[in-house]
Design a protein around this motif. Structure first.
Motif, PDB file in Angstrom:
ATOM      1  N   LYS A 149      -4.843  -9.783   5.002  1.00  0.00           N
ATOM      2  CA  LYS A 149      -5.591  -8.560   5.327  1.00  0.00           C
ATOM      3  C   LYS A 149      -5.037  -7.387   4.508  1.00  0.00           C
ATOM      4  CE  LYS A 149      -5.121  -8.499   9.780  1.00  0.00           C
ATOM      5  NZ  LYS A 149      -5.317  -8.042  11.162  1.00  0.00           N
ATOM      6  N   ALA A 150      -5.906  -6.437   4.253  1.00  0.00           N
ATOM      7  CA  ALA A 150      -5.520  -5.288   3.428  1.00  0.00           C
ATOM      8  C   ALA A 150      -4.464  -4.439   4.098  1.00  0.00           C
ATOM      9  CB  ALA A 150      -6.753  -4.441   3.140  1.00  0.00           C
ATOM     10  N   ASP A 151      -4.472  -4.424   5.434  1.00  0.00           N
ATOM     11  CA  ASP A 151      -3.500  -3.572   6.118  1.00  0.00           C
ATOM     12  C   ASP A 151      -2.162  -4.257   6.322  1.00  0.00           C
ATOM     13  OD1 ASP A 151      -4.455  -5.388   7.791  1.00  0.00           O
ATOM     14  OD2 ASP A 151      -4.934  -4.004   9.452  1.00  0.00           O
ATOM     15  N   THR A 152      -2.002  -5.522   5.838  1.00  0.00           N
ATOM     16  CA  THR A 152      -0.683  -6.184   5.855  1.00  0.00           C
ATOM     17  C   THR A 152      -0.228  -6.260   4.407  1.00  0.00           C
ATOM     18  OG1 THR A 152      -1.390  -7.490   7.724  1.00  0.00           O
ATOM     19  CG2 THR A 152       0.601  -8.215   6.593  1.00  0.00           C
ATOM     20  N   PRO A 153       0.485  -5.276   3.942  1.00  0.00           N
ATOM     21  CA  PRO A 153       0.774  -5.213   2.503  1.00  0.00           C
ATOM     22  C   PRO A 153       1.685  -6.343   2.055  1.00  0.00           C
ATOM     23  CG  PRO A 153       2.009  -3.537   3.681  1.00  0.00           C
ATOM     24  CD  PRO A 153       1.089  -4.157   4.688  1.00  0.00           C
ATOM     25  N   LEU A 154       1.481  -6.786   0.816  1.00  0.00           N
ATOM     26  CA  LEU A 154       2.368  -7.787   0.219  1.00  0.00           C
ATOM     27  C   LEU A 154       3.631  -7.069  -0.261  1.00  0.00           C
ATOM     28  CD1 LEU A 154      -0.355  -9.316   0.258  1.00  0.00           C
ATOM     29  CD2 LEU A 154       0.380 -10.438  -1.862  1.00  0.00           C
ATOM     30  N   VAL A 155       4.783  -7.719   0.019  1.00  0.00           N
ATOM     31  CA  VAL A 155       6.061  -7.125  -0.396  1.00  0.00           C
ATOM     32  C   VAL A 155       6.321  -7.565  -1.839  1.00  0.00           C
ATOM     33  CG1 VAL A 155       8.531  -7.003   0.049  1.00  0.00           C
ATOM     34  CG2 VAL A 155       6.921  -7.131   1.959  1.00  0.00           C
ATOM     35  N   ILE A 156       6.299  -6.600  -2.756  1.00  0.00           N
ATOM     36  CA  ILE A 156       6.514  -6.906  -4.181  1.00  0.00           C
ATOM     37  C   ILE A 156       7.854  -6.282  -4.560  1.00  0.00           C
ATOM     38  CG2 ILE A 156       5.596  -6.618  -6.510  1.00  0.00           C
ATOM     39  CD1 ILE A 156       3.758  -8.258  -4.624  1.00  0.00           C
ATOM     40  N   LEU A 188      -6.141  -5.566  -1.392  1.00  0.00           N
ATOM     41  CA  LEU A 188      -4.837  -5.933  -0.842  1.00  0.00           C
ATOM     42  C   LEU A 188      -3.959  -4.706  -0.705  1.00  0.00           C
ATOM     43  CD1 LEU A 188      -4.241  -8.984  -3.198  1.00  0.00           C
ATOM     44  CD2 LEU A 188      -4.803  -9.128  -0.769  1.00  0.00           C
ATOM     45  N   GLY A 189      -3.050  -4.755   0.251  1.00  0.00           N
ATOM     46  CA  GLY A 189      -2.054  -3.712   0.388  1.00  0.00           C
ATOM     47  C   GLY A 189      -0.805  -4.088  -0.386  1.00  0.00           C
ATOM     48  N   ILE A 190       0.039  -3.137  -0.710  1.00  0.00           N
ATOM     49  CA  ILE A 190       1.245  -3.438  -1.489  1.00  0.00           C
ATOM     50  C   ILE A 190       2.398  -2.580  -0.992  1.00  0.00           C
ATOM     51  CG2 ILE A 190       0.716  -1.764  -3.330  1.00  0.00           C
ATOM     52  CD1 ILE A 190       1.766  -4.017  -5.298  1.00  0.00           C
ATOM     53  N   ASP A 191       3.580  -3.191  -0.979  1.00  0.00           N
ATOM     54  CA  ASP A 191       4.785  -2.468  -0.546  1.00  0.00           C
ATOM     55  C   ASP A 191       5.898  -2.863  -1.504  1.00  0.00           C
ATOM     56  OD1 ASP A 191       6.637  -1.050   0.762  1.00  0.00           O
ATOM     57  OD2 ASP A 191       6.685  -2.283   2.578  1.00  0.00           O
ATOM     58  N   PHE A 192       6.483  -1.873  -2.199  1.00  0.00           N
ATOM     59  CA  PHE A 192       7.504  -2.196  -3.219  1.00  0.00           C
ATOM     60  C   PHE A 192       8.867  -2.256  -2.593  1.00  0.00           C
ATOM     61  CE2 PHE A 192       3.961  -0.319  -5.571  1.00  0.00           C
ATOM     62  CZ  PHE A 192       3.742  -1.319  -6.505  1.00  0.00           C
TER      63      PHE A 192
END
Lengths: 252, 793
Positions: free
Chosen positions: A32-39, A69-73
């Motif tokens: 889901k877009a609101d569960t960001p992928l941890v990059i 998609l969501g993203i989280d660095f």
């Protein structure tokens, strides 16, 4: 004997609840877009700048947005970033040279190139000139731990120091502990500027040049094509070029 | 008392041994316990030092692993193994060793593992495990040294304690026990005065346990002596008893040596008691088998070796020291003590000469013929039975001879039974002399003898039989100046595994009968039953022919009486035949062969002619006769002509003659029967259907057979009083006859109850022993004739 199903209204409520439950289960299997992928990332400005916006983080954020998609660095030390990706602790890495999937079996490369990564030697000594990896042999040298291509090419070097961060690397240079440090062209210049190393010299030619790519954990195989497509679209509609111009200092 | 080496110090030795053993075990156990505790303590210390590493080194190691800095990690591991006892440090990721300091293979080491975890994005990441091992080699060395020291010191203490206990035990107990031992060893049982007993045991003035034991011994001495005296008294009584009983008694020890022998045993064995005692029982008591004369195994040895009573045989003979033989019965029993051990045997035997002789005589008499001394029929059949079984088992053939003396009756009748008995004795001796040893001659009764020839082929059997026959034939029996010749008819039967004794005897009898029939004084070999019967029929045909030639047929008549008055209405003609020796033969013997060989028409004609002749001779009485016709005569086309001729030849009217045809014959020859009946009816003859009901034919035939009488089959009449079914049958036949106008005749009327039953049914005529027995035809009007002759005179 009375039963809850004796009344049609009660049965309908049960049916609705069942449908909702099944729907919830089905949806939960989709990213889901609101569960960001941890990059995770090991790069520094101007390529990665989480405060002000660097080339790659802004590009990736836009591409992920386009792909829904969501993203989280997550900044990490170099070797750890690959270990975490391979172990599935993090969802992706921004960004790495091609070919790492042969070393780490659980990672996938997004084919669209993000930017060229230039391995260059920095020095304060006005007399040093280099030309290729072998010409570094006679100097005290410092590198970042975990940069695969650099570690491989300096494996036989006798006076070699490995550090975890770019600050440590350029401090060594600033304090005259090493003759040379190897780092990325644009990032090195940014750090030197921040550390106010005014006599910094970027030795040419580049020691190596490799394209940088986004890597994802293999559990996200289905996302590779979507993100790749988003990156392509950014390049074709000028979004990428716009970010590049806004984040990268002009070449000499 | 001083400790001497001559004493057996087993108790002391065991005591010391026990003390030392227990001390050693206790020492070893406490040492092990102490060592174990020390080991646990040392181990605890090592583990504590290992756990301290967790606090001191693990945090920095976690950071190094997080950044995957191999150099840093390796440096930290190397630092760890420089600490006390730590010999190995490893980082394991997914159970594989990634970094290591120290040797891989360790002995006597203890290891602990700590997880390497990193707090990342609000969660814990497991990056692997730190394994550190500490060596226990030094600990073990210390423990061994300590344990050795404890063992040695405690061992010395145990030996010192054991020595002390030994000396103290001897002082307190052993020396007094030796005193008791000496006294008990000196103690001897005797029946003398108290002076002969050992002195009172004095151990010590104090009344401790040993002194009490001494007193108890003393009491036991007194009790034992009294018991001994009682035993001596019992023994005397037993010996007197043994000496006075009538049986011989020998008692032996475990090895079969005689311990006692009573006077009867001494007398029967002819051994004196003094000489017999101590000798092996087999030497004194020698028995042999009465039949085989073989020395029997000694029953005492059997009882001693096997612990069981030997089988009690009845044919034992005791052979005394001088060779005298006495028939005895003996029994042996092992003597078994309270522990179940055999300690000897007792042999009891007595003289059974008288009873055995008596029994032998009875047995002989049961199996022998008292006149001739030969085996009797019972014993012979028993032997024959065994021979049949043996023939089956060994595939042997035996021969059975059945001998009947010819002319014996003449000797018996003319000279009396004494002469007959003497003849039998002499013949028995003659026959016996001609037989082999293995053969058996028996008197089966009267003048009949049986011979069993064992393992004998037929040819040899014939040879022997012929020899027997010829010796009898050649023999002349003289009695009171008279001389008689006798002969022997012999039947010979081969004995194989098949056939019962009864069959064999019957076959032999049949074969002997054939020999007699064949002309006496000959041998006939039994072929098979059918063959014998055929041969018998041939014989009968010869006899019938002979009877014709010699006028040995005779007509009998039986009255058929009126049911109400019981007066004779007419007579049925019956045929009898006489053999050459005058024996009368009933028609059942010769009619069946005559029918089979086609002689019946001749017989019928002979009967008819004789009957007509008789009727003519007795014309004044107007006799009426019923004459039987056979089926063969019915089928004889010339028969009607013959009958017609008879009426022409003799002054006899048709109303005097009734022809009887059996129901089955009439139906089998229905057409011819009708022709004959219709023809003879024109001559006023009447017809009776004989044995009606026996063929169970349909009443329907009666319609087509114009008969005048129905002779109700005797098998229904005989039991009609008791059997309601038979009664109903008789009634039914009679009723049918009534309706058809045919009068019924009940056959086999044997008593008054049947007469009464027939009368109640209204049956017209009765025939049978109850109303008139058959008599010679010529006797019917004999009384009237006698009266007539007398009145004429």
């Amino acid at each position: 004997m009375n039963s809850n199903f004796d009344k049609p209204g009660t049965a309908l409520i049960w049916l609705c609840m069942l449908v909702l439950l099944l729907n919830g289960l089905l949806l939960s299997t989709q990213p889901k877009a609101d569960t960001p992928l941890v990059i995770n990332t090991i790069l520094t400005p101007p390529l990665i700048d989480l405060e002000n916006g660097g080339l790659l983080d802004r590009t990736a954020a836009e591409a992920f947005k386009r792909a829904g998609l969501g993203i989280d660095f997550q900044p990490l030390p170099a070797q750890r970033s690959l270990l975490n990706l391979d172990a599935g602790i993090d969802d992706g890495n921004l960004a790495r040279i091609p070919g790492l999937e042969t070393i780490f079996p659980n990672i996938l490369m997004v084919p669209e190139k993000l930017v060229d990564f230039r391995f260059v030697a920095f020095t304060r000594n006005p007399n040093i000139e280099v030309n290729g990896w072998d010409s570094l042999q006679s100097y005290n040298l410092a590198i970042i731990h975990g940069w695969q291509i650099v570690e491989i090419n300096t494996a036989a070097h006798k006076n070699l120091l490995k550090v975890q961060t770019a600050e440590q690397l350029f401090n060594l240079l600033l304090q005259g502990r090493v003759d040379l440090v190897i780092y990325e062209y644009s990032m090195g210049q940014a750090i030197a500027k921040a550390l106010q190393i005014n006599d910094i010299r970027v030795l040419q030619p580049d020691l190596a040049q490799r394209p940088l790519h986004l890597y994802l954990h293999k559990s996200h195989q289905s996302l590779v094509a979507r993100i790749n497509e988003a990156l392509e679209s950014m390049k074709s509609d000028g979004a990428y070029q716009k970010i590049f111009r806004a984040t990268m200092p002009l070449e000499d | 008392m001083p400790l001497t080496t001559s004493r057996n110090l087993r108790v002391s030795r065991r005591l010391i041994g026990g003390v030392v053993l227990v001390s050693l075990l206790a020492t070893v156990a406490t040492t092990l316990l102490q060592t174990w505790r020390d080991y646990r303590t040392s181990l605890g210390q090592v583990q504590t030092s290992l756990h301290q590493l967790r606090n001191s080194s693990l945090p920095s190691l976690v950071n190094a692993v997080w950044v995957a800095d191999s150099d840093q990690i390796q440096a930290q591991l190397n630092g760890m193994i420089k600490q006390d006892n730590i010999v190995l440090a490893q980082i394991l990721i997914n159970d594989e060793v990634y970094w290591q300091a120290g040797p891989s293979k360790l002995k006597h080491a203890v290891s602990v593992e700590f997880p390497i975890e990193y707090n990342y994005r609000n969660g814990i990441i497991d990056m692997g495990r730190l394994r550190v091992s500490a060596s226990l080699a030094g600990t073990y060395t210390q423990l061994i040294e300590k344990a050795s020291a404890i063992l040695i010191s405690n061992g010395i203490m145990a030996f010192l304690l054991a020595g002390f206990i030994l000396i103290y035990f001897h002082f307190l107990v052993s020396r007094h026990l030796y005193v008791l031992l000496d006294k008990v060893q000196q103690f001897r049982l005797s029946s003398g005065s108290d002076e002969s007993r050992p002195g009172i045991i004095r151990v010590d003035d104090e009344l401790d346990e040993i002194a009490q034991l001494a007193s108890a011994f003393e009491l036991m001495q007194v009790e034992a002596t009294r018991s001994y005296e009682r035993l001596l008294s019992e023994k005397d009584k037993s010996q007197v008893t043994l000496a006075s009983i009538g049986d011989g008694v020998i008692v032996t020890d475990r090895s079969g040596l005689i311990e006692s022998i009573n006077p009867v045993a001494a007398s029967l064995t002819e051994w004196s008691e003094e000489k017999a005692i101590g000798k092996p029982v087999a030497e004194i008591f020698q028995i042999i088998d009465e039949v085989t004369r073989q020395l029997d195994p000694n029953p005492v040895s059997l009882a001693l070796n096997r612990g069981v009573k030997p089988r009690h045989d009845q044919n034992k003979i005791l052979v005394s020291s001088t060779g005298t033989e006495t028939a005895i019965e003996e029994s042996v029993a092992p003597i078994i003590d309270n522990d179940g051990e055999i300690i000897g045997a007792i042999l009891v035997f007595h003289d059974v000469t008288f009873s055995r002789n008596l029994s032998r005589e009875l047995s002989w008499q049961a199996n022998h013929d008292s006149l001739t001394g030969l085996t009797n029929r019972r014993a012979f059949e028993h032997q024959l039975d065994e021979a049949v079984v043996e023939a089956g088992m060994r595939k042997q053939q035996h021969i059975l001879l059945f001998i009947d003396l010819d002319q014996f009756k003449i000797v018996n009748d003319t000279c009396g039974h004494q002469a007959g008995d003497e003849l039998l004795k002499q013949i028995s001796a003659l026959l016996q002399n001609r037989l082999r040893r293995s053969d058996l001659l028996a008197r089966l009764g009267g003048d009949e003898f049986g011979v069993l020839l064992r393992d004998c082929a037929t040819d040899k059997g014939m040879e022997i039989a012929e020899s027997l026959r010829s010796i009898v034939q050649e023999y002349r029996f003289g009695w009171e100046s008279k001389s008689f010749r006798v002969g022997a008819s012999i039947g010979l039967v081969e004995i194989s595994e098949k056939g019962s004794i009864r069959d064999l005897m019957r076959f032999a009898d049949l074969a002997c009968y054939q020999a007699k029939d064949g002309g006496r004084n000959r041998i006939h070999v039994y072929q098979n039953e059918e063959g014998e019967v055929r041969e018998s029929e041939m014989l009968w045909i010869n006899r019938i022919t002979e009877a014709f030639e010699n006028n040995r047929f005779e007509l009998y008549a039986q009255p058929i009486v009126a049911g109400d008055t019981l007066e004779a209405h007419h007579h049925e003609v019956l045929l009898r035949m006489h053999l050459a020796d005058g024996t009368q033969v009933p028609p059942g013997m010769f009619i069946p062969p005559a029918e089979r060989y086609g002689i019946m028409p001749s017989i019928d004609r002979w009967v008819l002619r004789k009957s007509f002749q008789w009727m003519e001779e007795h014309a004044e009485f107007k006799p009426r006769l019923a004459i039987n016709l056979s089926g063969a005569s019915l089928g004889d086309s010339l028969f009607p002509e013959f009958v017609t001729q008879l009426f022409d030849d003799y002054k006899v009217s048709g109303s005097q003659v009734c022809f009887e045809i059996t129901e089955t014959t009439a139906i089998a020859n229905l057409t011819q029967a009708l022709v004959l009946i219709n023809l003879l009816k024109t001559l006023d003859c009447s017809f009776a259907l004989d044995d009606f009901g026996s063929g169970l034919s349909s009443f329907g035939y009666l319609k087509s057979l114009p008969v005048d009488y129905l002779k109700i089959d005797g098998s229904f009449v005989r039991d009609m009083v008791e059997d309601p079914v038979d009664h109903a049958m008789v009634q039914a036949i009679h009723q049918v006859g009534l309706v058809m106008g045919i009068e019924s005749i009940a056959e086999y009327v044997e008593d008054d109850s049947v007469i009464e039953a027939c009368r109640k049914l209204g049956i017209s005529f009765l025939q049978g022993y109850g109303v008139g027995k058959p008599a010679p035809l010529n006797h019917i009007f004999a009384d009237h004739q006698a009266v007539k002759v007398a009145s004429a005179k």
